[in-house]
Design a protein around this motif. Structure first.
Motif, PDB file in Angstrom:
ATOM      1  N   ALA A  73       0.863  -1.186   0.000  1.00  0.00           N
ATOM      2  CA  ALA A  73       0.000   0.000   0.000  1.00  0.00           C
ATOM      3  C   ALA A  73       0.897   1.233   0.000  1.00  0.00           C
ATOM      4  CB  ALA A  73      -0.902   0.004   1.225  1.00  0.00           C
ATOM      5  N   MET A  74       0.735   2.067  -1.004  1.00  0.00           N
ATOM      6  CA  MET A  74       1.603   3.233  -1.152  1.00  0.00           C
ATOM      7  C   MET A  74       1.190   4.329  -0.169  1.00  0.00           C
ATOM      8  SD  MET A  74       1.813   3.227  -5.328  1.00  0.00           S
ATOM      9  CE  MET A  74       3.134   4.431  -5.484  1.00  0.00           C
ATOM     10  N   ARG A  75       2.194   5.018   0.354  1.00  0.00           N
ATOM     11  CA  ARG A  75       1.958   6.122   1.286  1.00  0.00           C
ATOM     12  C   ARG A  75       1.938   7.442   0.532  1.00  0.00           C
ATOM     13  NH1 ARG A  75       5.764   4.984   6.609  1.00  0.00           N
ATOM     14  NH2 ARG A  75       4.902   2.919   7.150  1.00  0.00           N
ATOM     15  N   TYR A  76       0.967   8.272   0.828  1.00  0.00           N
ATOM     16  CA  TYR A  76       0.917   9.624   0.257  1.00  0.00           C
ATOM     17  C   TYR A  76      -0.056  10.473   1.056  1.00  0.00           C
ATOM     18  CZ  TYR A  76      -2.969   7.237  -2.169  1.00  0.00           C
ATOM     19  OH  TYR A  76      -4.071   6.476  -2.467  1.00  0.00           O
ATOM     20  N   HIS A  77       0.036  11.764   0.876  1.00  0.00           N
ATOM     21  CA  HIS A  77      -0.914  12.735   1.409  1.00  0.00           C
ATOM     22  C   HIS A  77      -1.639  13.374   0.223  1.00  0.00           C
ATOM     23  CE1 HIS A  77       1.345  13.437   5.492  1.00  0.00           C
ATOM     24  NE2 HIS A  77       0.928  12.189   5.331  1.00  0.00           N
ATOM     25  N   GLY A  78      -2.329  14.460   0.479  1.00  0.00           N
ATOM     26  CA  GLY A  78      -2.942  15.159  -0.641  1.00  0.00           C
ATOM     27  C   GLY A  78      -3.887  16.259  -0.215  1.00  0.00           C
ATOM     28  N   HIS A  79      -4.100  17.173  -1.153  1.00  0.00           N
ATOM     29  CA  HIS A  79      -5.158  18.165  -1.016  1.00  0.00           C
ATOM     30  C   HIS A  79      -6.428  17.589  -1.637  1.00  0.00           C
ATOM     31  CE1 HIS A  79      -1.963  21.195  -0.242  1.00  0.00           C
ATOM     32  NE2 HIS A  79      -2.946  21.869   0.347  1.00  0.00           N
ATOM     33  N   GLN A  80      -7.489  17.540  -0.855  1.00  0.00           N
ATOM     34  CA  GLN A  80      -8.779  17.096  -1.342  1.00  0.00           C
ATOM     35  C   GLN A  80      -9.709  18.300  -1.356  1.00  0.00           C
ATOM     36  OE1 GLN A  80      -9.457  13.720   1.437  1.00  0.00           O
ATOM     37  NE2 GLN A  80      -9.116  12.441  -0.354  1.00  0.00           N
ATOM     38  N   PHE A  81     -10.101  18.706  -2.548  1.00  0.00           N
ATOM     39  CA  PHE A  81     -10.856  19.951  -2.726  1.00  0.00           C
ATOM     40  C   PHE A  81     -10.146  21.098  -2.001  1.00  0.00           C
ATOM     41  CE2 PHE A  81     -13.806  16.854  -4.169  1.00  0.00           C
ATOM     42  CZ  PHE A  81     -14.575  17.504  -5.125  1.00  0.00           C
ATOM     43  N   ARG A  82      -8.809  21.076  -2.125  1.00  0.00           N
ATOM     44  CA  ARG A  82      -7.887  22.101  -1.641  1.00  0.00           C
ATOM     45  C   ARG A  82      -7.791  22.173  -0.117  1.00  0.00           C
ATOM     46  NH1 ARG A  82      -8.277  26.637  -6.528  1.00  0.00           N
ATOM     47  NH2 ARG A  82      -7.940  25.050  -8.145  1.00  0.00           N
ATOM     48  N   GLN A  83      -8.214  21.116   0.548  1.00  0.00           N
ATOM     49  CA  GLN A  83      -8.000  20.983   1.987  1.00  0.00           C
ATOM     50  C   GLN A  83      -6.984  19.869   2.210  1.00  0.00           C
ATOM     51  OE1 GLN A  83      -9.494  23.105   4.299  1.00  0.00           O
ATOM     52  NE2 GLN A  83     -10.162  24.118   2.399  1.00  0.00           N
ATOM     53  N   TYR A  84      -5.909  20.191   2.936  1.00  0.00           N
ATOM     54  CA  TYR A  84      -4.839  19.209   3.090  1.00  0.00           C
ATOM     55  C   TYR A  84      -5.282  18.058   3.988  1.00  0.00           C
ATOM     56  CZ  TYR A  84      -0.120  17.375   3.116  1.00  0.00           C
ATOM     57  OH  TYR A  84       0.981  16.577   2.928  1.00  0.00           O
ATOM     58  N   ASN A  85      -4.958  16.846   3.580  1.00  0.00           N
ATOM     59  CA  ASN A  85      -5.313  15.649   4.329  1.00  0.00           C
ATOM     60  C   ASN A  85      -4.067  14.796   4.500  1.00  0.00           C
ATOM     61  OD1 ASN A  85      -6.361  13.288   5.385  1.00  0.00           O
ATOM     62  ND2 ASN A  85      -8.154  13.261   4.052  1.00  0.00           N
ATOM     63  N   SER A  86      -3.632  14.638   5.743  1.00  0.00           N
ATOM     64  CA  SER A  86      -2.432  13.849   6.029  1.00  0.00           C
ATOM     65  C   SER A  86      -2.770  12.413   6.417  1.00  0.00           C
ATOM     66  CB  SER A  86      -1.637  14.504   7.156  1.00  0.00           C
ATOM     67  OG  SER A  86      -2.440  14.595   8.336  1.00  0.00           O
ATOM     68  N   ASP A  87      -4.038  12.019   6.258  1.00  0.00           N
ATOM     69  CA  ASP A  87      -4.458  10.667   6.616  1.00  0.00           C
ATOM     70  C   ASP A  87      -4.720   9.801   5.388  1.00  0.00           C
ATOM     71  OD1 ASP A  87      -4.389  11.135   9.363  1.00  0.00           O
ATOM     72  OD2 ASP A  87      -6.389  12.029   9.331  1.00  0.00           O
ATOM     73  N   LEU A  88      -4.156  10.189   4.259  1.00  0.00           N
ATOM     74  CA  LEU A  88      -4.407   9.440   3.032  1.00  0.00           C
ATOM     75  C   LEU A  88      -3.408   8.285   2.880  1.00  0.00           C
ATOM     76  CD1 LEU A  88      -5.166  12.310   0.506  1.00  0.00           C
ATOM     77  CD2 LEU A  88      -6.789  10.852   1.710  1.00  0.00           C
ATOM     78  N   GLY A  89      -3.424   7.691   1.727  1.00  0.00           N
ATOM     79  CA  GLY A  89      -2.631   6.521   1.396  1.00  0.00           C
ATOM     80  C   GLY A  89      -3.546   5.526   0.716  1.00  0.00           C
ATOM     81  N   ASP A  90      -2.983   4.441   0.213  1.00  0.00           N
ATOM     82  CA  ASP A  90      -3.795   3.413  -0.445  1.00  0.00           C
ATOM     83  C   ASP A  90      -4.710   2.759   0.582  1.00  0.00           C
ATOM     84  OD1 ASP A  90      -2.930   3.657  -3.063  1.00  0.00           O
ATOM     85  OD2 ASP A  90      -1.307   2.225  -2.838  1.00  0.00           O
ATOM     86  N   GLY A  91      -5.973   3.161   0.586  1.00  0.00           N
ATOM     87  CA  GLY A  91      -6.906   2.655   1.583  1.00  0.00           C
ATOM     88  C   GLY A  91      -7.754   1.501   1.118  1.00  0.00           C
ATOM     89  N   ARG A  92      -7.885   1.322  -0.193  1.00  0.00           N
ATOM     90  CA  ARG A  92      -8.627   0.160  -0.707  1.00  0.00           C
ATOM     91  C   ARG A  92      -7.957  -0.404  -1.967  1.00  0.00           C
ATOM     92  NH1 ARG A  92     -14.147   2.141  -3.749  1.00  0.00           N
ATOM     93  NH2 ARG A  92     -13.372   4.088  -4.625  1.00  0.00           N
ATOM     94  N   GLY A  93      -6.671  -0.168  -2.048  1.00  0.00           N
ATOM     95  CA  GLY A  93      -5.914  -0.669  -3.185  1.00  0.00           C
ATOM     96  C   GLY A  93      -4.469  -0.855  -2.793  1.00  0.00           C
ATOM     97  N   PHE A  94      -3.706  -1.395  -3.727  1.00  0.00           N
ATOM     98  CA  PHE A  94      -2.268  -1.527  -3.494  1.00  0.00           C
ATOM     99  C   PHE A  94      -1.558  -1.648  -4.834  1.00  0.00           C
ATOM    100  CE2 PHE A  94      -3.939  -5.909  -2.289  1.00  0.00           C
ATOM    101  CZ  PHE A  94      -3.659  -6.531  -3.492  1.00  0.00           C
ATOM    102  N   LEU A  95      -0.268  -1.472  -4.787  1.00  0.00           N
ATOM    103  CA  LEU A  95       0.585  -1.750  -5.940  1.00  0.00           C
ATOM    104  C   LEU A  95       0.910  -3.234  -5.912  1.00  0.00           C
ATOM    105  CD1 LEU A  95       2.238  -0.605  -8.339  1.00  0.00           C
ATOM    106  CD2 LEU A  95       4.133  -0.290  -6.731  1.00  0.00           C
TER     107      LEU A  95
END
Length: 481
Positions: A73-95
């Motif tokens: 499961a890959m680790r990453y963060h992201g802006h979701q609708f321009r709000q930063y979210n540090s709890d992301l990552g591959d939550g229902r998928g993987f490489l």
């Protein structure tokens, strides 16, 4: 497992280690019913020789393919609708795996001579450390929609991941946006990279310049090898150019991705992860795909702005280890690159050669003006179908079902601009598809009809028929990506 001799495992992301991903296991599904396998895509990486039983073992139970270390499961963060979210990552998928393209597949690509590194990524394969409150599953309807979106975009010449496999998994899922309980599935997509802008954002958030530098070299060497080692602004230019090309081709396709968050854009400029997507029925700059996009942040005409904003977030991560001014200069190349790529994309979709910047821009402007003036009656996809090949299609278009629409000042300007351009590979008009009165579209009503047949009667024939027609469309257009 008898993969073909062309199969070449090359699990490079896995070598980055636990700072970038977590080893995971797939869910143990109660059923594994093969619903779709993309043998054409599989042949590009040497997997077309798998029997159906071996396919299910690889993409339903996720027995490791030869030379692969097991899913992460890959680790990453992201802006979701321009709000930063540090709890992301591959939550229902993987490489699941990485391998090289075959030389034959590489030779067929536009400007392609190197066998690319390709990923097998999943959706709906079970819970991971990043699932939060989610169940790690994918609805069967969601899987069908991704299969359709990828097939349509590929036919239209958009750089896109391909749906490789869809397997129904026999669970009853509860969802707020579908009648529930609804059926479950696991999807496998084949794509060039799953390294997201958000992958860099996580390293920056953690104040790990060493991780950023490792990611830079990983991405440069594997996906943008023409950039010199250590040239971070050069890498930014390459990612910016690829993103501009992708965005322009979305626009020319009349496509609305729906969720252009920083975790849904990758470093290769390849479209992926199709959720609430839509295709335009007719020209509408404010058209949105996601029911929850109340402000129209990712509306059709705002997609270039959204991609540019996301690129600025990537640049801010790279600025941790590089000169901000040079990165800004690279980033500011997006606007000119997007305009160039938009001209090229419209000419590609109209099947004509470039005549030079001024004439090409006149054609783009005239095409958009005709679509705008035509309103709801002037559907997006049929215009490109009717006039493909330029003036060589005038008799076909003017005797077709939309003949009455092709009149007036806006049409005269369009026809004049089109007449300036010579057809590109005019022999394509000999394909039987152009004898049809209507092109293949992908509007929401048809998507719902295809799904209704599956949901009500387990009837997969409308989906299979649609995919066959899209394959014929792809071979007729013969667009390169």
């Amino acid at each position: 497992m008898p993969v073909s001799p062309a199969y070449r495992p090359d699990p490079r992301f896995f070598d980055l280690g636990p700072d970038y991903s977590d080893a995971v296991k797939a869910a143990d599904f109660p059923q594994t019913i093969l619903r779709f396998r993309n043998d054409r895509a599989a042949a590009e990486v040497g997997l077309e020789t798998l029997t159906d039983a071996e396919w299910i073992a690889a993409f339903g139970r996720f027995d490791p393919l030869p030379g692969q270390p097991g899913p992460v499961a890959m680790r990453y963060h992201g802006h979701q609708f321009r709000q930063y979210n540090s709890d992301l990552g591959d939550g229902r998928g993987f490489l699941a795996a990485q391998m090289r393209e075959t030389p034959q597949a590489a030779a067929l690509r536009e400007r392609g001579d190197r066998p690319r590194l390709m990923d097998l990524g999943t959706k709906g394969s079970g819970r991971t450390p990043w699932s939060r409150d989610g169940d790690g599953r994918l609805t069967l309807k969601g899987g069908v929609r991704e299969v359709l979106a990828a097939a349509m975009l590929e036919a239209q010449g958009v750089p896109t991941s391909r749906a490789l496999s869809l397997i129904e998994t026999g669970e009853a899922l509860e969802r707020g946006d579908e009648p529930s309980p609804t059926r479950s599935a696991v999807l496998v997509r084949l794509s060039h990279s799953h390294v997201r802008f958000g992958t860099f954002q996580r390293a920056a958030y953690l104040n790990r310049p060493d991780q950023i530098e490792t990611l830079i070299e990983h991405v440069r060497s594997l996906y943008h090898p023409d950039v010199a080692p250590g040239d971070v602004p050069g890498l930014m230019r390459a990612i910016t150019a690829a993103s501009a090309r992708l965005t322009a081709r979305w626009i020319a396709a009349g496509f609305v991705h729906g969720v252009l968050n920083t975790d849904n854009l990758n470093v290769t400029g390849e479209s992926f992860d199709y959720g609430p997507w839509r295709f335009l029925p007719y020209y509408d700059p404010a058209f949105t795909a996601a029911y929850f996009d109340h402000g129209g942040l990712y509306a059709f005409a705002r997609q270039p702005e959204a991609v540019f904003w996301n690129l600025t977030q990537l640049a801010s991560c790279l600025a941790v280890v590089s000169e901000p001014k040079l990165l800004a200069d690279a980033l500011n190349g997006f606007g000119p690159a997007y305009i160039r790529e938009l001209r090229a994309a419209f000419l590609m979709r109209l099947g004509v050669h470039s005549l030079g910047e001024a004439a090409d821009q006149r054609l783009v402007d005239a095409t958009l003006a005709l679509l705008r003036e035509g309103g709801e009656a002037m559907r997006w996809e049929p215009l490109f179908f009717d006039w493909f090949g330029g003036f060589a299609s005038s008799a076909r278009a003017l005797s077709g079902p939309r003949a009455k629409l092709y009149q007036g000042e806006a049409f005269d300007a369009f026809r004049f601009a089109l007449m300036e351009h010579e057809p590109d590979r005019i022999e394509r008009l000999e394909h039987p598809m152009f004898a049809a009165r209507e092109p293949e579209e992908m509007l929401i009503d048809e998507v719902e009809t295809i799904w209704s047949a599956i949901a009500a009667d387990d009837d997969w024939s409308p989906l299979n028929a649609k995919l066959a027609r899209l394959e014929a469309t792809r071979t007729a257009w013969r667009f390169d990506t």
